[in-house]
Write a protein that holds these residues in place. Structure first.
Motif, mmCIF file in Angstrom:
data_model
loop_
_atom_site.group_PDB
_atom_site.id
_atom_site.type_symbol
_atom_site.label_atom_id
_atom_site.label_comp_id
_atom_site.label_asym_id
_atom_site.label_seq_id
_atom_site.Cartn_x
_atom_site.Cartn_y
_atom_site.Cartn_z
ATOM 1 N N TYR A 13 -9.459 -35.318 -3.686
ATOM 2 C CA TYR A 13 -9.537 -36.480 -2.720
ATOM 3 C C TYR A 13 -9.192 -37.892 -3.241
ATOM 4 O O TYR A 13 -8.703 -38.898 -2.632
ATOM 5 C CB TYR A 13 -11.176 -36.640 -2.782
ATOM 6 C CG TYR A 13 -11.829 -37.806 -1.912
ATOM 7 C CD1 TYR A 13 -11.684 -37.772 -0.467
ATOM 8 C CD2 TYR A 13 -12.409 -38.724 -2.410
ATOM 9 C CE1 TYR A 13 -12.222 -38.792 0.269
ATOM 10 C CE2 TYR A 13 -12.806 -39.919 -1.880
ATOM 11 C CZ TYR A 13 -13.002 -39.888 -0.596
ATOM 12 O OH TYR A 13 -13.239 -40.746 0.292
ATOM 13 N N THR A 14 -9.304 -38.025 -4.510
ATOM 14 C CA THR A 14 -8.985 -39.342 -5.365
ATOM 15 C C THR A 14 -7.511 -39.691 -4.817
ATOM 16 O O THR A 14 -6.934 -40.696 -4.635
ATOM 17 C CB THR A 14 -9.184 -39.356 -6.760
ATOM 18 O OG1 THR A 14 -10.532 -39.161 -6.952
ATOM 19 C CG2 THR A 14 -8.783 -40.626 -7.612
ATOM 20 N N ILE A 15 -6.757 -38.730 -5.312
ATOM 21 C CA ILE A 15 -5.136 -38.900 -4.970
ATOM 22 C C ILE A 15 -4.942 -39.133 -3.359
ATOM 23 O O ILE A 15 -4.163 -39.826 -3.141
ATOM 24 C CB ILE A 15 -4.329 -37.698 -5.417
ATOM 25 C CG1 ILE A 15 -4.750 -37.306 -7.024
ATOM 26 C CG2 ILE A 15 -2.971 -37.931 -5.261
ATOM 27 C CD1 ILE A 15 -4.044 -36.034 -7.348
ATOM 28 N N ALA A 16 -5.594 -38.284 -2.831
ATOM 29 C CA ALA A 16 -5.369 -38.250 -1.152
ATOM 30 C C ALA A 16 -5.624 -39.609 -0.710
ATOM 31 O O ALA A 16 -5.163 -40.393 0.243
ATOM 32 C CB ALA A 16 -6.065 -37.360 -0.401
ATOM 33 N N LYS A 17 -6.814 -40.209 -1.204
ATOM 34 C CA LYS A 17 -7.303 -41.685 -0.753
ATOM 35 C C LYS A 17 -6.347 -42.714 -1.159
ATOM 36 O O LYS A 17 -6.178 -43.517 -0.531
ATOM 37 C CB LYS A 17 -8.872 -41.895 -1.594
ATOM 38 C CG LYS A 17 -9.326 -42.951 -1.036
ATOM 39 C CD LYS A 17 -10.168 -42.822 0.414
ATOM 40 C CE LYS A 17 -10.958 -43.903 0.846
ATOM 41 N NZ LYS A 17 -11.515 -43.826 2.191
ATOM 42 N N LYS A 18 -5.920 -42.717 -2.349
ATOM 43 C CA LYS A 18 -4.903 -43.602 -2.819
ATOM 44 C C LYS A 18 -3.699 -43.556 -1.930
ATOM 45 O O LYS A 18 -3.224 -44.846 -1.633
ATOM 46 C CB LYS A 18 -4.632 -43.365 -4.106
ATOM 47 C CG LYS A 18 -3.708 -44.207 -4.946
ATOM 48 C CD LYS A 18 -3.327 -43.793 -6.240
ATOM 49 C CE LYS A 18 -2.153 -44.851 -6.733
ATOM 50 N NZ LYS A 18 -1.855 -44.485 -8.175
ATOM 51 N N LEU A 19 -3.417 -42.216 -1.478
ATOM 52 C CA LEU A 19 -2.097 -42.395 -0.747
ATOM 53 C C LEU A 19 -2.336 -42.493 0.900
ATOM 54 O O LEU A 19 -1.597 -42.685 1.530
ATOM 55 C CB LEU A 19 -1.509 -41.143 -0.808
ATOM 56 C CG LEU A 19 -0.817 -40.574 -2.212
ATOM 57 C CD1 LEU A 19 -0.284 -39.179 -1.941
ATOM 58 C CD2 LEU A 19 0.340 -41.383 -2.379
ATOM 59 N N ASN A 20 -3.636 -42.656 1.179
ATOM 60 C CA ASN A 20 -4.257 -42.773 2.564
ATOM 61 C C ASN A 20 -3.579 -41.889 3.211
ATOM 62 O O ASN A 20 -3.235 -41.720 4.611
ATOM 63 C CB ASN A 20 -3.901 -44.025 3.157
ATOM 64 C CG ASN A 20 -4.441 -44.262 4.519
ATOM 65 O OD1 ASN A 20 -5.736 -43.978 4.800
ATOM 66 N ND2 ASN A 20 -3.701 -44.951 5.479
ATOM 67 N N SER A 21 -3.702 -40.159 2.534
ATOM 68 C CA SER A 21 -3.119 -39.250 3.370
ATOM 69 C C SER A 21 -4.372 -38.520 3.972
ATOM 70 O O SER A 21 -5.052 -37.660 3.477
ATOM 71 C CB SER A 21 -2.422 -38.211 2.217
ATOM 72 O OG SER A 21 -2.254 -37.115 2.900
ATOM 73 N N LYS A 22 -4.612 -38.846 5.220
ATOM 74 C CA LYS A 22 -5.836 -38.514 5.861
ATOM 75 C C LYS A 22 -5.988 -36.974 6.013
ATOM 76 O O LYS A 22 -7.112 -36.445 6.039
ATOM 77 C CB LYS A 22 -6.021 -39.115 7.182
ATOM 78 C CG LYS A 22 -6.044 -40.724 7.232
ATOM 79 C CD LYS A 22 -6.096 -41.268 8.770
ATOM 80 C CE LYS A 22 -6.335 -42.822 8.647
ATOM 81 N NZ LYS A 22 -6.451 -43.096 9.616
ATOM 82 N N LEU A 23 -4.957 -36.119 6.174
ATOM 83 C CA LEU A 23 -5.063 -34.817 6.407
ATOM 84 C C LEU A 23 -5.641 -34.138 4.960
ATOM 85 O O LEU A 23 -6.545 -33.382 4.956
ATOM 86 C CB LEU A 23 -3.948 -34.077 6.375
ATOM 87 C CG LEU A 23 -3.876 -32.587 6.980
ATOM 88 C CD1 LEU A 23 -4.910 -32.236 8.164
ATOM 89 C CD2 LEU A 23 -2.383 -32.039 7.527
ATOM 90 N N ASP A 24 -5.166 -34.539 4.067
ATOM 91 C CA ASP A 24 -5.561 -34.118 2.679
ATOM 92 C C ASP A 24 -6.965 -34.588 2.142
ATOM 93 O O ASP A 24 -7.788 -33.948 1.457
ATOM 94 C CB ASP A 24 -4.665 -34.586 1.491
ATOM 95 C CG ASP A 24 -3.497 -33.811 1.412
ATOM 96 O OD1 ASP A 24 -3.450 -32.683 1.534
ATOM 97 O OD2 ASP A 24 -2.177 -34.323 1.300
ATOM 98 N N ILE A 25 -7.453 -35.901 2.936
ATOM 99 C CA ILE A 25 -8.567 -36.406 2.684
ATOM 100 C C ILE A 25 -9.717 -35.419 3.317
ATOM 101 O O ILE A 25 -10.656 -35.180 2.853
ATOM 102 C CB ILE A 25 -8.787 -37.860 3.302
ATOM 103 C CG1 ILE A 25 -8.186 -38.860 2.530
ATOM 104 C CG2 ILE A 25 -10.409 -38.218 3.445
ATOM 105 C CD1 ILE A 25 -8.035 -40.182 2.858
ATOM 106 N N VAL A 26 -9.301 -34.970 4.597
ATOM 107 C CA VAL A 26 -10.127 -33.921 5.194
ATOM 108 C C VAL A 26 -10.328 -32.676 4.371
ATOM 109 O O VAL A 26 -11.589 -32.309 4.409
ATOM 110 C CB VAL A 26 -9.501 -33.623 6.465
ATOM 111 C CG1 VAL A 26 -10.353 -32.417 7.307
ATOM 112 C CG2 VAL A 26 -9.754 -34.847 7.620
ATOM 113 N N TYR A 27 -9.370 -32.199 4.037
ATOM 114 C CA TYR A 27 -9.225 -30.984 3.114
ATOM 115 C C TYR A 27 -10.305 -31.060 2.169
ATOM 116 O O TYR A 27 -10.882 -30.264 1.642
ATOM 117 C CB TYR A 27 -7.860 -30.615 2.747
ATOM 118 C CG TYR A 27 -6.922 -29.895 3.816
ATOM 119 C CD1 TYR A 27 -7.611 -29.323 4.865
ATOM 120 C CD2 TYR A 27 -5.534 -30.144 3.283
ATOM 121 C CE1 TYR A 27 -6.576 -28.738 5.828
ATOM 122 C CE2 TYR A 27 -4.790 -29.724 4.502
ATOM 123 C CZ TYR A 27 -5.064 -29.127 5.682
ATOM 124 O OH TYR A 27 -4.174 -28.507 6.663
#
Length: 521
Positions: free
Chosen positions: A261-275
């Motif tokens: 979640y921390t990495i995905a949030k930094k990238l604003n990768s919403k699909l990975d945030i959902v996962y």
């Protein structure tokens, strides 16, 4: 399950003839040329793993310069990069729009590699939206174009994505593994880290679903080693978190999902945030902390609805319904159960399965027809060679007969003209010369025939040897892969045996036995 698509790895390889990039690259260029475009595109790609908005900005500048200097390939690549960044941000409509524009340019310029790449990317978007039939259609088209180009990277990209389609259904996991293992040797040959990492991640996910945790961890950790610190790492950590939860190691599961979640949030990768949010929520459900579970699952639902991923919405709503049921809130439990059922009816139906099966059948049939056509051409060439050999043989026989008749004629003529000694000697010398020439011609014909026959034999032997080597290489690659896995598992077995963990030893031993059975098979 969260799966990873190889839709972007090495997407710029082979396009940058003069591309250079340094930290702090200026966004302004004194001269608008292809070098500037290529440098901007490379910077755009570099920022996929750090700052998606910067990736879009660099690609936008590259597109503006490309249009100014009429650099069509640069314009298409810029549109593709903008589409990639939007895809990671969950802006699917914007991503599709840019992909379609890039596809039109690649098609008009006859760039088949670019066409294959874009079609694979478009298929990934449809797959996230739960439209597996449309996704498979694009993946198969991408694979068909890629096979015509012979580009190995472009071939393995849709091959992996087709495997991902089949990995979504428990009844077709074996077929998914077949596609992944078909792509793995080529990815290793190319030494493509993203491709190897993606395949390892997807294979690890399948073994996780099959409750083969040792193999799952082996492939998932392998994926991390190849992804490094790229934009792909959140998917690996989420998959590892899922395996830990299956093992009831809930703290480790929360750590893995939180890291993702921390990495995905930094990238604003919403699909990975959902996962990641979904993984954390399901872990809290296992811990029976339903209040925390509902908090994370509700956040995941909001973002999943925003980026429109029906498959994830279905799974999230199912978990929310179960959580509300546990806290005796039956009204909300029923509400989410209805939402879950609606998504399930949309995503899973026999008609869609039939369409997917038909698409695969049509693709396999078309490929087989191409092989038959090639075989027919080979047969025609073989018949032509046989006709040439027959013509040469018949010519030789006619020559021999002609030489024999000539010798008889000369001999009879010689007998009839013995009366004139001088004339006889002259005719005899002439006859000897002609006979010598005929014999020399005959010897040369025989030598040429022997060389032709030997050449044909060696050519046939070479083709046969190459074919046998190719047919042996594929199963050897498979055996090598599982032999490497068994080596890792046996080392892990020794460690677990030293610890006295008999259950884990038995589980690892079963994995080794299963792999040996696959090698035997």
């Amino acid at each position: 399950m969260p799966w990873k698509k190889l839709v972007f790895s090495c997407c710029l390889t082979g396009y940058f003839l003069f591309a250079t990039a340094q930290n702090g690259l200026s966004t302004r260029f004194n001269k608008a040329d292809t070098n500037a475009v290529n440098a901007l595109l490379l910077q755009s790609k570099v920022n996929f793993g750090t700052d998606l908005q910067k990736a879009i900005d660099y690609a936008t500048q590259a597109g503006q310069i490309s249009r100014k200097i009429n650099f069509k390939k640069g314009e298409a690549l810029a549109l593709k990069n903008i589409g990639i960044a939007n895809y990671y941000q969950g802006n699917n409509l914007e991503a599709l729009s840019n992909y379609q524009k890039a596809l039109t340019i690649f098609q008009s310029s006859g760039d088949d590699i670019g066409v294959s790449n874009i079609e694979s990317n478009m298929g990934a978007i449809y797959m996230n939206q739960g439209n597996d039939t449309k996704a498979l259609e694009y993946f198969l088209k991408s694979l068909q174009v890629a096979e015509l180009t012979g580009d190995k990277l472009r071939i393995i990209t849709p091959t992996i994505n087709i495997g991902a389609i089949y990995s979504r259904n428990d009844s077709t996991l074996d077929r998914a593994l077949t596609y992944y293992m078909k792509a793995l040797p080529t990815a290793m040959e190319l030494n493509d880290s993203d491709a190897i990492g993606t395949i390892s991640l997807n294979v690890g996910e399948i073994y996780s679903n099959l409750n083969r945790d040792s193999l799952a961890f082996y492939y998932l950790k392998k994926s991390l080693s190849f992804f490094g610190t790229s934009e792909n790492t959140p998917a690996s950590y989420n998959a590892i978190g899922k395996v830990y939860m299956n093992q009831k190691k809930y703290n480790l599961s929360l750590d893995a999902h939180s890291h993702a979640y921390t990495i995905a949030k930094k990238l604003n990768s919403k699909l990975d945030i959902v996962y990641s949010l979904k993984g954390i929520g399901k872990t809290y459900m296992a811990l029976k902390d339903y209040t925390a579970a509902l908090d994370y699952l509700s956040k995941a639902e909001i973002i999943a609805a925003e980026i429109h991923v029906p498959m994830e919405l279905m799974l999230i709503d199912s978990s929310i319904a179960a959580s509300y049921e546990q806290v005796k809130d039956f009204k909300n439990a029923h509400l989410y159960e209805v939402k879950y059922a609606a998504y399930k009816d949309t995503l899973y139906n026999n008609e869609k399965d039939k369409k997917i099966a038909q698409l695969q059948f049509d693709f396999d049939l078309q490929k087989k027809e191409g092989q038959i056509s090639l075989l027919t051409k080979d047969n025609q060439l073989s018949e032509l060679e046989l006709k040439k050999e027959r013509f040469a043989r018949n010519s030789l026989i006619i020559g021999l007969i002609a030489a024999f008749l000539l010798a008889v004629f000369i001999y009879r003529n010689y007998r009839n003209k013995q009366k004139a000694y001088t004339l006889l000697q002259s005719q005899k010398q002439e006859t000897d010369k002609q006979k010598s020439k005929a014999e020399q011609a005959l010897l040369e014909l025989k030598a040429t025939q022997s060389q032709l026959i030997q050449s044909e034999k060696m050519a046939s032997l070479g083709e046969l040897t190459a074919g046998i080597a190719h047919e042996i290489q594929n199963p050897l690659n498979f055996v090598n892969n599982f032999s490497d896995v068994n080596k890792e598992l046996l080392e892990e077995l020794k460690e677990e045996a030293d610890k006295g963990n008999i259950d884990e030893v038995k589980a690892i031993a079963n994995d080794v036995i299963g792999n040996e059975e696959k090698i035997n098979h």
